[in-house]
Design an enzyme around this catalytic site. Sequence first.
Site, short mmCIF file in Angstrom:
data_model
loop_
_atom_site.label_atom_id
_atom_site.label_comp_id
_atom_site.label_asym_id
_atom_site.label_seq_id
_atom_site.Cartn_x
_atom_site.Cartn_y
_atom_site.Cartn_z
N LYS A 91 0.24 -11.47 11.02
CA LYS A 91 -0.74 -11.12 12.05
C LYS A 91 -2.09 -11.76 11.76
CE LYS A 91 -1.18 -9.51 15.61
NZ LYS A 91 -0.22 -9.39 16.70
N LYS A 125 4.38 -17.56 5.82
CA LYS A 125 5.03 -16.41 6.45
C LYS A 125 4.39 -16.11 7.81
CE LYS A 125 2.20 -12.61 4.74
NZ LYS A 125 2.11 -11.27 4.21
N LYS A 149 -7.21 -12.49 1.00
CA LYS A 149 -8.02 -11.95 2.09
C LYS A 149 -9.50 -12.03 1.78
CE LYS A 149 -4.79 -8.64 4.14
NZ LYS A 149 -4.56 -7.23 4.43
P1 TYM Z 1 2.43 -4.88 6.55
O1 TYM Z 1 1.94 -3.94 7.58
O2 TYM Z 1 1.69 -6.15 6.33
O3 TYM Z 1 3.92 -5.27 6.84
C1 TYM Z 1 4.91 -4.29 7.15
C2 TYM Z 1 6.26 -4.72 6.64
O4 TYM Z 1 6.65 -5.94 7.24
C3 TYM Z 1 7.01 -6.88 6.22
N1 TYM Z 1 6.62 -8.23 6.67
C4 TYM Z 1 7.47 -9.28 6.72
N2 TYM Z 1 8.79 -9.39 6.41
C5 TYM Z 1 9.38 -10.58 6.59
N3 TYM Z 1 8.71 -11.67 7.05
C6 TYM Z 1 7.40 -11.62 7.38
N4 TYM Z 1 6.79 -12.69 7.85
C7 TYM Z 1 6.71 -10.37 7.21
N5 TYM Z 1 5.44 -9.95 7.43
C8 TYM Z 1 5.41 -8.64 7.10
C9 TYM Z 1 6.21 -6.45 5.01
O5 TYM Z 1 6.78 -6.91 3.81
C10 TYM Z 1 6.27 -4.95 5.12
O6 TYM Z 1 7.47 -4.45 4.59
N6 TYM Z 1 0.76 -2.82 2.41
C11 TYM Z 1 1.79 -2.69 3.43
C12 TYM Z 1 1.81 -1.35 4.13
C13 TYM Z 1 1.95 -0.19 3.22
C14 TYM Z 1 3.14 0.20 2.54
C15 TYM Z 1 2.79 1.37 1.82
C16 TYM Z 1 4.43 -0.31 2.47
C17 TYM Z 1 0.99 0.70 2.91
N7 TYM Z 1 1.50 1.66 2.06
C18 TYM Z 1 3.74 2.03 1.01
C19 TYM Z 1 5.37 0.35 1.67
C20 TYM Z 1 5.00 1.50 0.95
C21 TYM Z 1 1.52 -3.75 4.47
O7 TYM Z 1 0.39 -4.13 4.71
O8 TYM Z 1 2.59 -4.13 5.17
#
Ligand code: TYM
Length: 332
Positions: free
Chosen positions: A198, A195, A112
Amino acid sequence: RQRVLSGMQPSGSSLHLGNYLGALVQWVRMQDSYDAIYFIPDLHAITVPQDPAELAERTRLTAAQYIAGGVDVDKCTLFVQSHVPEHAQLAWVLNCITGFGEASRMTQFKDKSLKQGTDSTSVGLFTYPILQAADILLYQPEGVPVGEDQRQHIELSRDLAQRFNTRFGETFVVPKPFIQKESAKIYDLQNPTAKMSKSASSAAGLINIMDEPKVTAKRIKSAVTDDGTEIRFDREEKPGVSNLLSIYSLMTGKSLEDVVGHFEGRMYGHLKVELADVVVDRLEPVRARALELLGDPGELDRLLAVGEEKAREIASVTLADVFSKVGFLPAR
Ligand code: TYM
């Protein structure tokens, strides 16, 4: 019951299919057999610039999509991260036991910040994974259900938990990543070796929960497929077709083998048309329910307040223990 915890960012105007299959569907499944805690990481969202009015709107929209997708606030705890001040407080303590080099090795930050340039990258983005560790460790969960892209962040949480326990005495449960193999990664429809994301995918590469059915159908029908005509599952040679097959399998609950068998000898076009129907049938009720929930923001806020109270009860106990272990004088 074992405890699990997870969160999904309120970025963008909709969750996408990667979020839905990689996370939300697992969450809904887990709330029946686990003590499940889910939250909306709005503190994480502001590590990149956000329009304030939009952020508030998206936070409600994210909550609505969780609930519409099946998250049941009577079965689990659902809250907004900024409502529980202990997250930021524990993050500070963890910042102070994380090495600079260790934080620098987090690949999502590197990706990023490279894109933004270091001058416009915030320090918040740099410490993002440490805040994530705080999110997790506050609640002492055994497991963290996430997609493959979060593995490195969960590893950091484990390292920090172990380090704190060694330095200050047993305090944290060391959490495990719960990564569902088949849904761990959903790929971009236009660029099926990357992947679905967004921030990185073009609009045409995404399937969004909140999109109109005809938009979703069109995106699937215009998905990039591979050379040749044969429908088979092969991530190396046929990443586009394989992504569509795996989405079909996850959306219908049929095994990948059965799905491949079903499409054997048929053309790419057949796969796309059937998949579009399957995805639209599944997502349309979720979208409709989310819109309905958004029509009553007061009720949504009330549901989130219930979660806030349950979350603070747990988080405050962990934080008090941590503050005392590091040697902070008790507050009155
Ligand atoms: P985030 O918001 O990017 O994504 C949320 C969840 O969706 C999953 N994900 C995917 N799974 C399969 N294929 C894809 N293309 C794909 N894109 C996203 C992510 O693996 C995630 O499970 N840092 C985290 C948010 C967070 C968090 C936490 C998660 C903050 N604190 C504590 C767990 C525990 C994030 O940005 O996910």
